[in-house]
Scaffold this active site. Structure first.
Site, PDB file in Angstrom:
ATOM      1  N   SER A  46       0.874  -1.170   0.000  1.00  0.00           N
ATOM      2  CA  SER A  46       0.000   0.000   0.000  1.00  0.00           C
ATOM      3  C   SER A  46       0.910   1.218   0.000  1.00  0.00           C
ATOM      4  O   SER A  46       1.783   1.347   0.867  1.00  0.00           O
ATOM      5  CB  SER A  46      -0.881  -0.013   1.245  1.00  0.00           C
ATOM      6  OG  SER A  46      -1.899   0.955   1.120  1.00  0.00           O
ATOM      7  N   GLU A  47       0.721   2.121  -0.978  1.00  0.00           N
ATOM      8  CA  GLU A  47       1.720   3.170  -1.177  1.00  0.00           C
ATOM      9  C   GLU A  47       1.771   4.210  -0.060  1.00  0.00           C
ATOM     10  O   GLU A  47       2.676   5.020  -0.013  1.00  0.00           O
ATOM     11  CB  GLU A  47       1.544   3.844  -2.548  1.00  0.00           C
ATOM     12  CG  GLU A  47       0.231   4.563  -2.773  1.00  0.00           C
ATOM     13  CD  GLU A  47      -0.793   3.689  -3.482  1.00  0.00           C
ATOM     14  OE1 GLU A  47      -0.738   2.448  -3.318  1.00  0.00           O
ATOM     15  OE2 GLU A  47      -1.678   4.244  -4.180  1.00  0.00           O
ATOM     16  N   ASN A  48       0.814   4.159   0.860  1.00  0.00           N
ATOM     17  CA  ASN A  48       0.914   5.068   2.004  1.00  0.00           C
ATOM     18  C   ASN A  48       1.868   4.534   3.074  1.00  0.00           C
ATOM     19  O   ASN A  48       2.033   5.163   4.116  1.00  0.00           O
ATOM     20  CB  ASN A  48      -0.471   5.336   2.606  1.00  0.00           C
ATOM     21  CG  ASN A  48      -1.179   4.082   3.029  1.00  0.00           C
ATOM     22  OD1 ASN A  48      -1.150   3.056   2.333  1.00  0.00           O
ATOM     23  ND2 ASN A  48      -1.812   4.114   4.183  1.00  0.00           N
TER      24      ASN A  48
END
Lengths: 218, 230
Positions: A46-48
């Site tokens: 998840s890119e966060n």
């Protein structure tokens, strides 16, 4: 019969390989996580800032400090890792993510993708989509073959603002599996009961049909 | 070393109208709630705000929007905010949308003293604009600039009196880079401890970056999309 959203997700799950690190976009791509073959180890990014997304939390156990890139509450699997946004995109830009699956409004026969902006409509922003499509080693688009008005979303040229150029490798729609190759869209598989003619009619870009086209396996 | 301040009101002293301020957080996760509230209660206007998102209508950066304290917003994703859309469409608010990874790297580079770098994201799109294009390993890249701000405001789970910070889970997000990129960096933390109590092995942001720190209070930690399994 045309596939529903889960059908598309299920077909994309067949593209997964043991040990893959995968980034799934919002919408149909998220559903792919439900169809990871048993016994296969696939790590979701998840890119966060999370490697190792787990299932959604049980009721009452959601942690506001643990969300996915769609801002939904999630859990982390044992062996997960947290990191900051710059590191997260270093991971993506550096080519360490094996596969990115994302939705799109349009894909062109050159592999260009438009997925973030419709002029005059809702302004949302590109989020991480431009970074992902510019750097992932393999990009699969999950989308409907046509829009609600029946217009093809597989075009000679995208009409909407682009997210990235020359990057999409494969498209899985409700009607077909299609590879982007030199010269256009190569038909790889068709949904059970959907004819090549129907797919041709729903595809504005050049559709390359070579030999017998098999039906997708369930 | 006098880094500890009493509260958010003291921490935001010196933020003036027209300044550029960066805020940590992703959606409503890991946002500096106390400082946002204090800013919303101040008379500061015409801010250029740099943050991944613009909050929702009544929380996060959305509160500054509602009070028309923002002149410009630099972000990667601004959905889920009607007031933002309205101000954008009427031209009241200037908006610069930047790919998320490029935004994070511009901030990281800014804090690290790197004036410019090349990334492939945005090539061939409207993000390209007039940016310099160079081909590396057969692939076109855009030149992007490092980015800093007058003030950077971050939120951490733990902090100590020397300004060392530890973030919690995905509440780290942009905070760690942003902490490095402010001329003055303010950290609000859920728990402030005397120096020496945090394990030096686990520090995400070394205290050198942090000028002011305080223990925040009344954290709401709102969830934007509560999603549970049935």
């Amino acid at each position: 019969m045309a596939l529903d959203k889960n059908g598309i997700a299920k077909r994309i799950a067949q593209e997964l390989r043991d040990g893959y690190y995968v980034n799934l976009g919002i919408g149909i791509p998220t559903l792919v996580a439900n169809y990871i073959p048993a016994g296969m180890e696939v790590i979701l990014q998840s890119e966060n800032g999370l490697l190792g997304i787990g299932p959604f939390p049980a009721a009452g156990e959601a942690d506001p400090d643990l969300i996915n890139a769609g801002k939904q509450t999630v859990t982390a699997i044992p062996g997960a890792a947290f990191f900051d946004s710059a590191s997260s995109f270093a991971m993506i830009r550096g080519g360490h993510i094996d596969l990115t699956v994302l939705g799109a409004f349009e894909v062109s026969e050159k592999g260009d993708i438009a997925s973030w902006k419709v002029p005059g409509k809702l302004i949302k922003g590109m989020g991480g989509a431009m970074d992902l499509v510019a750097s992932a080693r393999n990009i699969i688009v999950a989308m409907q073959h046509t829009d609600k008005e029946g217009n093809s979303k597989l075009l000679k040229q995208c009409t909407l603002p682009l997210t990235g150029v020359n990057c999409v490798k494969r498209i899985v729609t409700d009607l077909a599996v299609i590879d982007v190759v030199e010269g256009g869209f190569k038909l790889v598989e068709r949904a059970a009961g959907v004819s090549v003619e129907e797919i041709k009619k729903a595809t504005e870009g050049n559709l390359i049909v070579e030999g017998e086209i098999p039906e997708m396996k369930g | 070393m006098h880094k500890v301040v009493k509260d958010a009101y003291e921490a935001i002293q010196g933020i003036e109208s027209g300044m550029t301020v960066m805020f940590g957080g992703f959606g409503l996760c890991g946002i500096p709630e106390n400082c946002l509230k204090a800013l919303a209660e101040s008379n500061v206007t015409d801010l250029t705000c740099i943050s991944n998102n613009a909050g929702i209508d009544n929380f996060g950066l959305g509160v500054l929007l509602r009070k028309h304290q923002m002149k410009k917003m630099i972000a990667s994703y601004v959905g889920e905010n009607k007031e933002f859309e309205r101000q954008f469409l009427t031209g009241e608010l200037e908006v610069e949308l930047i790919p998320q990874g490029t935004l994070a790297e511009r901030i990281r580079a800014g804090g690290a003293g790197i004036p410019a770098f090349f990334v492939p994201a945005g090539y061939g799109t409207e993000v390209q604009g007039t940016k310099e294009v160079r081909v590396f390993n057969g692939k076109p890249h855009l030149m992007e600039l490092g980015m800093t701000a007058d003030f950077a405001i971050v939120k951490a789970k733990y902090g100590d009196t020397m300004g060392n910070l530890i973030y919690n889970r995905t509440a780290n997000n942009f905070n760690q880079s942003i902490a490095t990129a402010g001329r003055i960096t303010i950290a609000e933390v859920e728990e402030l401890v005397p120096f020496g109590e945090l394990d030096p092995n686990h520090i995400h942001t070394p205290g050198v970056y942090v000028r002011r720190i305080f223990q925040g209070k009344d954290y709401e930690k709102r969830i934007e999309f509560l999603t549970t399994r049935s």
